[in-house]
Design an enzyme around this catalytic site. Structure first.
Site, PDB file in Angstrom:
ATOM      1  N   HIS A 198       0.845  -1.206   0.000  1.00 21.10           N
ATOM      2  CA  HIS A 198       0.000   0.000   0.000  1.00 21.10           C
ATOM      3  C   HIS A 198       0.874   1.248   0.000  1.00 21.10           C
ATOM      4  CE1 HIS A 198       0.793  -0.711   4.282  1.00 21.10           C
ATOM      5  NE2 HIS A 198       0.461   0.539   4.522  1.00 21.10           N
ATOM      6  N   HIS A 231       5.980   2.069   3.848  1.00 21.51           N
ATOM      7  CA  HIS A 231       6.021   0.911   2.938  1.00 21.51           C
ATOM      8  C   HIS A 231       6.590   1.245   1.554  1.00 21.51           C
ATOM      9  CE1 HIS A 231       3.783  -1.816   5.642  1.00 21.51           C
ATOM     10  NE2 HIS A 231       3.465  -0.653   6.161  1.00 21.51           N
ATOM     11  N   ASP A 237       0.643  -8.324  10.382  1.00 22.39           N
ATOM     12  CA  ASP A 237       0.722  -6.996  11.014  1.00 22.39           C
ATOM     13  C   ASP A 237       0.478  -7.077  12.524  1.00 22.39           C
ATOM     14  OD1 ASP A 237       0.307  -4.360  11.812  1.00 22.39           O
ATOM     15  OD2 ASP A 237      -1.349  -3.970  10.418  1.00 22.39           O
ATOM     16  N   HIS A 260      -5.164  -0.320  11.808  1.00 21.89           N
ATOM     17  CA  HIS A 260      -4.536  -1.624  12.083  1.00 21.89           C
ATOM     18  C   HIS A 260      -5.432  -2.497  12.946  1.00 21.89           C
ATOM     19  CE1 HIS A 260      -0.602  -0.415  10.459  1.00 21.89           C
ATOM     20  NE2 HIS A 260      -0.901   0.776  10.928  1.00 21.89           N
ATOM     21  N   ASP A 285      20.191  12.383   5.858  1.00 17.27           N
ATOM     22  CA  ASP A 285      20.403  13.706   6.419  1.00 17.27           C
ATOM     23  C   ASP A 285      20.500  14.653   5.231  1.00 17.27           C
ATOM     24  OD1 ASP A 285      21.477  15.983   7.390  1.00 17.27           O
ATOM     25  OD2 ASP A 285      23.204  15.072   8.350  1.00 17.27           O
TER      26      ASP A 285
HETATM   27 ZN   LIG Z   1       2.767   0.251   7.983  1.00 18.00          ZN
HETATM   28 ZN   LIG Z   2      -0.055   1.449   6.485  1.00 16.13          ZN
END
Ligand SMILES: [Zn+2]
Ligand SMILES: [Zn+2]
Length: 553
Positions: free
Chosen positions: A70, A75, A193, A367, A442
């Site tokens: 996603h 990610h 997850d 989540h 950085d």
């Molecule tokens: Zn994530």
């Molecule tokens: Zn996510």
């Protein structure tokens, strides 16, 4: 004997962020996600943290592509850095690729990749890999779980997900397909997850936030309303736009990522809003306060965001005052609480009302919580289980939950960044490790080493003491100094006596060294550092950075 499959975890197992793993089949490599992490407060001057790319760069000829679950930064945010070094195609939903594309394009790296749109339920072949994209609900539209059909059986990577039964777009997590796989071929390995494994119960539906927002728009109908949320949370922004339109308000989008992402959502027909709904920020003063709704970036308190500028009274467009209600439709990511609190304080000082997730249900997590994870495990019934996406405690809670749900404790493997697992006829085991250090970004410099970061931490917390002296090696005399210059150790104008004492102390050590016949600059500097360090530590219990500068004539 079927060929084994290897799994390399390069990030995301032990921290929230920089999710990145690699599958190996027939000597070819496939990436699943390549994300970034936002730095902690003690990572001074660091903008971003990336997965360790060492293994990928050393094996670049074997990489056949990247599958993106996603479009969240944790990610896909690392792709624009990895593509500087490597070239490979990326696969994902149109939304995922649309969100990833902006950053890759900004970095001028579109020529290093091809973006391949995959639809819900579609099965694609990438090199030797047979990959199926399964729809899941999450806080960004069109997220996917990844099903990998391998000679060692079916592997499921959950992606980030929740089990929202009433999602805004009616596109649910495809539990039926998972059940079908479980009851036919069986699921050999699940990676899932763990973010909310410690949260009991079931996460509220995204749609419930819409009702709360509509209620707030009613209660604050006489006031100007400003909302802030993640720009990638299209469904949240959509629900704000709908609440605004129901009350006859015009919508003004503030912040570049908010404007880009809503344009993308309209382009992909995710949301259907007539162009006449939107007004430019320049036109804001043409409307009465109760006739506009401003949707802004900056829900994490980012110092240069539109909302932070408003909180500090530095926005060039308008000022916030007693007639404004600000709705923070978000939750502070760990590490950002201080910045978010400063923004709330600033807005309140200006006289505005602020509604946040602490006082109203204006946010729902993306989540799965414990009960959803239990449902998931009871459907997928994997032979082997590896918790992913979480800090150590989250993965531990998830491992325990899996065992409660009937998993064989010997077939639950909790591993950390850098672990290399092999799934073979004999089962799943840790076989090796690869580098998985934090890669610090950085500015535009790719790699700030641990040493630089350690120096910054000492400078920030302890200060610096610079000692300058000139030594005549012929006559064995100290001819100038030692002079001490300090920043951040003690406030020099008020510590004359201490500095005098320190200089005398260092001079004594230096004279003794010279009388012993030491003439080498490095050796003299070492002696100065040792003497000064001992004095500073004994007298103030501090350990500032000590920089000796010895010159000889
Ligand atoms: Zn994530
Ligand atoms: Zn996510």
């Amino acid at each position: 004997m079927a060929a084994p499959i290897r799994l390399y975890f390069l990030g995301g197992l032990g921290e929230i962020g920089r999710n990145c793993m690699v599958l190996e089949q027939d000597h070819k490599l496939l990436l699943i996600d390549c994300g970034l992490m936002f730095p902690d407060a003690d990572m001074h001057g660091i903008d971003l943290v990336l997965p360790d790319f060492t293994f990928l760069i050393e094996n670049k000829d074997r990489i056949v592509g990247c599958v993106a679950t996603h479009g969240h930064e944790d990610h896909v945010g690392g792709l624009q850095f990895l593509l500087r070094e490597l070239e490979f195609p990326i696969y994902g939903s149109a939304v995922t690729l649309g969100l990833a594309r902006n950053r890759i394009e900004e970095a001028g790296l579109l020529s290093k990749t091809s973006l391949n749109v995959v639809n819900d339920g579609e099965r694609v072949t990438i090199g030797p890999f047979d990959i199926e994209f399964l729809p899941v609900t999450h806080s960004v539209p069109h997220a996917h779980a990844i099903i990998i059909h391998t000679p060692q059986g079916v592997i499921v990577h959950s992606g980030d997900f929740k089990l929202d039964l009433t999602p805004v777009d009616n596109r649910r997590t495809d539990l039926a397909r998972l059940g079908e796989l479980a009851s036919t071929v069986g699921v050999r390995l699940l990676m899932c997850d763990s973010t909310n494994a410690e949260e009991h119960g079931h996460a509220p539906s995204e749609r419930s936030v819409g009702s709360v927002l509509r209620q707030l728009f009613w209660e604050h109908r006489d006031r100007r309303i400003i909302t802030a949320s993640f720009a990638s949370h299209i469904h949240r922004v959509q629900q704000v736009i709908e609440a605004a339109r129901d009350h006859g308000r015009k919508v003004c989008l503030m912040g570049r990522s908010m404007q880009n992402n809503i344009a993308l959502a309209i382009d992909l027909k995710l949301i259907d809003v007539p162009a006449s709904t939107f007004i430019d920020v320049e036109k804001i003063h043409d409307y009465a306060p109760q006739d506009v709704c401003i949707i802004s970036t900056g829900s994490q308190g980012e110092p240069m965001s539109a909302l932070s500028l408003l909180a500090r009274g530095e926005s060039k467009w308008f000022t916030v005052g007693e007639n404004d209600t600000i709705i923070l439709s978000s939750h502070a990511i760990p590490g950002n609480e201080g910045n978010v609190n400063r923004v709330i304080d600033g807005l309140m000082r200006a006289g505005a009302k602020v509604v946040h997730s602490g006082i109203a249900d204006v946010h729902a997590t993306g989540h799965a919580q414990a009960d959803e994870l239990k449902t998931y495990h009871s459907i997928v019934k994997p032979e082997w289980f590896v918790p992913v996406h979480g800090e150590y405690r989250h993965m531990r809670a998830h491992a325990e939950l899996a065992i409660v749900m009937g998993a064989d404790p010997n077939k639950v493997l909790q591993v950390s960044d850098g672990a290399v697992l092999e799934l073979s006829d004999n089962g799943l085991e840790v076989v090796d490790s690869v580098p998985a250090n934090y890669l610090y970004v950085d500015g535009i410099v790719g790699d700030v080493g641990q040493g630089v970061l350690r120096d910054r931490r000492v400078l920030a917390e302890e200060g610096v003491v610079v000692i300058v002296a000139t030594v005549d090696v012929q006559s064995h005399r100290v001819i100038t100094g030692p002079e001490i210059i300090t920043r951040g150790w003690v406030y020099a104008p008020e510590a004359d006596d201490l500095l005098d004492e320190a200089e005398a102390h260092v001079e004594k050590a230096l004279v003794a060294a010279v009388n012993d016949g030491v003439v080498d600059i490095d050796a003299l500097e070492r002696e100065v550092r040792r003497a000064a360090g001992k004095f500073v530590n004994e007298r103030t219990k501090r350990r500032p950075m000590i920089v000796p500068v010895v010159m000889t004539t």
